[in-house]
Design a protein around this motif. Structure first.
Motif, PDB file in Angstrom:
ATOM      1  N   ALA A  32       3.255   4.433 -11.075  1.00  0.00           N
ATOM      2  CA  ALA A  32       4.091   3.067 -11.413  1.00  0.00           C
ATOM      3  C   ALA A  32       3.757   2.118 -10.357  1.00  0.00           C
ATOM      4  CB  ALA A  32       5.420   3.608 -11.668  1.00  0.00           C
ATOM      5  N   ALA A  33       3.563   2.279  -9.336  1.00  0.00           N
ATOM      6  CA  ALA A  33       3.232   1.443  -8.350  1.00  0.00           C
ATOM      7  C   ALA A  33       1.850   0.627  -8.536  1.00  0.00           C
ATOM      8  CB  ALA A  33       3.497   1.654  -7.057  1.00  0.00           C
ATOM      9  N   ALA A  77      -3.150   0.962   8.953  1.00  0.00           N
ATOM     10  CA  ALA A  77      -4.002   0.003   9.396  1.00  0.00           C
ATOM     11  C   ALA A  77      -3.856  -1.280   8.437  1.00  0.00           C
ATOM     12  CB  ALA A  77      -5.220   0.438   9.300  1.00  0.00           C
ATOM     13  N   ALA A  78      -3.272  -0.947   7.229  1.00  0.00           N
ATOM     14  CA  ALA A  78      -3.191  -2.341   6.106  1.00  0.00           C
ATOM     15  C   ALA A  78      -1.966  -2.753   6.126  1.00  0.00           C
ATOM     16  CB  ALA A  78      -3.666  -1.590   4.946  1.00  0.00           C
ATOM     17  N   SER A  79      -0.961  -2.309   7.284  1.00  0.00           N
ATOM     18  CA  SER A  79       0.393  -3.072   6.877  1.00  0.00           C
ATOM     19  C   SER A  79       0.843  -3.499   8.354  1.00  0.00           C
ATOM     20  CB  SER A  79       1.212  -1.531   6.591  1.00  0.00           C
ATOM     21  OG  SER A  79       0.761  -1.267   5.294  1.00  0.00           O
ATOM     22  N   THR A 134       0.954  -1.151   0.004  1.00  0.00           N
ATOM     23  CA  THR A 134       0.050   0.166   0.047  1.00  0.00           C
ATOM     24  C   THR A 134       0.865   1.234   0.005  1.00  0.00           C
ATOM     25  OG1 THR A 134      -1.653  -1.283   1.473  1.00  0.00           O
ATOM     26  CG2 THR A 134      -1.683   1.496   1.079  1.00  0.00           C
ATOM     27  N   VAL A 135       0.623   1.994  -0.866  1.00  0.00           N
ATOM     28  CA  VAL A 135       1.633   3.421  -0.989  1.00  0.00           C
ATOM     29  C   VAL A 135       0.817   4.719  -0.658  1.00  0.00           C
ATOM     30  CG1 VAL A 135       2.951   2.067  -2.504  1.00  0.00           C
ATOM     31  CG2 VAL A 135       1.215   3.633  -3.578  1.00  0.00           C
ATOM     32  N   LEU A 136       1.788   5.633  -0.405  1.00  0.00           N
ATOM     33  CA  LEU A 136       1.110   7.017  -0.141  1.00  0.00           C
ATOM     34  C   LEU A 136       2.235   7.925  -0.751  1.00  0.00           C
ATOM     35  CD1 LEU A 136      -1.232   8.885   1.023  1.00  0.00           C
ATOM     36  CD2 LEU A 136       0.214   8.705   3.370  1.00  0.00           C
ATOM     37  N   ALA A 168       0.108  -2.397  -6.662  1.00  0.00           N
ATOM     38  CA  ALA A 168      -0.060  -1.802  -5.254  1.00  0.00           C
ATOM     39  C   ALA A 168      -1.482  -0.973  -5.101  1.00  0.00           C
ATOM     40  CB  ALA A 168       1.069  -0.851  -5.032  1.00  0.00           C
ATOM     41  N   ALA A 169      -1.793  -0.904  -3.797  1.00  0.00           N
ATOM     42  CA  ALA A 169      -2.956  -0.256  -3.512  1.00  0.00           C
ATOM     43  C   ALA A 169      -2.401   1.090  -3.227  1.00  0.00           C
ATOM     44  CB  ALA A 169      -3.797  -0.907  -2.326  1.00  0.00           C
ATOM     45  N   GLU A 170      -3.585   2.142  -3.226  1.00  0.00           N
ATOM     46  CA  GLU A 170      -3.172   3.397  -2.629  1.00  0.00           C
ATOM     47  C   GLU A 170      -4.000   3.818  -1.264  1.00  0.00           C
ATOM     48  OE1 GLU A 170      -2.536   8.233  -4.219  1.00  0.00           O
ATOM     49  OE2 GLU A 170      -3.577   6.553  -5.547  1.00  0.00           O
ATOM     50  N   ALA A 171      -3.298   4.440  -0.522  1.00  0.00           N
ATOM     51  CA  ALA A 171      -4.061   4.690   0.709  1.00  0.00           C
ATOM     52  C   ALA A 171      -4.538   6.311   0.763  1.00  0.00           C
ATOM     53  CB  ALA A 171      -3.221   4.691   1.997  1.00  0.00           C
ATOM     54  N   ALA A 172      -5.571   6.764   1.356  1.00  0.00           N
ATOM     55  CA  ALA A 172      -5.973   8.228   1.276  1.00  0.00           C
ATOM     56  C   ALA A 172      -5.239   8.873   2.558  1.00  0.00           C
ATOM     57  CB  ALA A 172      -7.552   8.096   1.534  1.00  0.00           C
TER      58      ALA A 172
END
Length: 295
Positions: free
Chosen positions: A42-43, A59-61, A30-32, A48-52
């Motif tokens: 690119a991710a 919480a996802a990691s 998960t990326v930010l 990859a998922a993107e967090a807000a």
């Protein structure tokens, strides 16, 4: 065993390279990001998922990684109702890959511990290309059990992975390392500019200096620009160099001492920033000194 889920904050040149390496190794990410979305996109294109928010990412990691420019940036992502600390899973490990002030690291470490996690400082050596290939030097410090827990992931990212002692030791060593590196680079840059002023060919100066014990990788990085115009051998900006040398001075003050040797490098890099050279790479400090010398 299943791989830990990783959250990664800060997808600049180095962070993006590291994320691509982690994706190569099969980690769920998960990326930010920040203002530049190049690394994020690119991710995302590779699954990859993107967090807000940083809280959502945490919480996802199982492991949260930050690769950011300053201590203020790290603190901004860590603290507050939408920060990493607010969303940490019990037992999560947070890794700060940036070059931060040890005092900031220690304060954040206590806050992470109070939230049920563990903070490790793990500043990096080498370049984004090494990050892409998993060949970084990683200077990790902090709780040994947490280090052992994340060591397999660090080994996927680094060729040389060190455990250097208690929390803050990694950032302390990195600041000392970068103080020495940037002071050396500035000295070599001035040497070439002084040779120009005196009418001495740069090649002649290098031939003599490199034949003795002065020769080093840093000398050759600056020489690649001075003789061939290639600044990419040391792809580190003047702005970042000034920040790191400034942090070194601040660290020294916090230890109750006054640095002598860093003052000249700090003055020169600060003056280069004022001259609008912040985006130059460090080997281009040759031009700064040449301009000052009127050559």
């Amino acid at each position: 065993m299943s791989k830990p889920k990783i959250g990664f904050i800060g997808l600049g040149l180095m962070g993006s390279a590291m994320v691509q390496r982690l994706l190569d190794c099969g980690y769920e990410l998960t990326v930010l990001g920040n203002t530049d979305r190049t690394g994020v996109e690119a991710a995302l294109a590779r699954g990859a998922a993107e967090a807000a928010t940083a809280r959502e990412l945490a919480a996802a990691s199982d492991i949260v990684m930050l690769c950011m420019g300053t201590s203020d940036h790290v603190e901004g992502r860590m603290r507050g109702p939408d920060g990493v600390i607010a969303g940490l899973k019990p037992g999560a490990v947070v890794i700060d890959y940036g070059t931060s002030l040890p005092s900031s690291t220690m304060a954040l470490g206590a806050e992470v511990a109070a939230a049920g996690g563990t903070l490790l400082d793990a500043p990096l050596g080498r370049t984004p290309s090494h990050g892409r290939e998993g060949q970084l030097n990683i200077m990790c410090a902090g709780d040994e059990a947490a280090y052992a827990k994340v060591k397999p992931v660090l080994d996927d990212q680094g060729e040389n992975v060190f455990h250097l002692g208690p929390l803050g030791s990694g950032h302390t060593i990195k600041l000392i390392n970068n103080f020495f590196a940037m002071t050396t680079a500035n000295a070599m840059s001035e040497a070439f500019a002084m040779a120009d002023k005196a009418g001495i060919p740069r090649q002649n100066l290098y031939d003599v200096m490199s034949a003795g014990p002065l020769r080093s990788g840093m000398m050759d990085f600056v020489t690649a620009y001075a003789l061939e115009g290639d600044a990419q051998k040391l792809a580190f900006s003047v702005r970042n160099a000034a920040k790191d040398v400034g942090y070194y001075g601040t660290m020294a003050e916090g230890l109750g001492v006054e640095s002598i040797m860093s003052k000249s490098a700090r003055e020169a890099l600060g003056a280069a920033l004022e001259d609008g050279r912040g985006d130059d790479l460090v080997p281009q400090m040759v031009e700064f000194y040449s301009a000052r010398f009127g050559k």
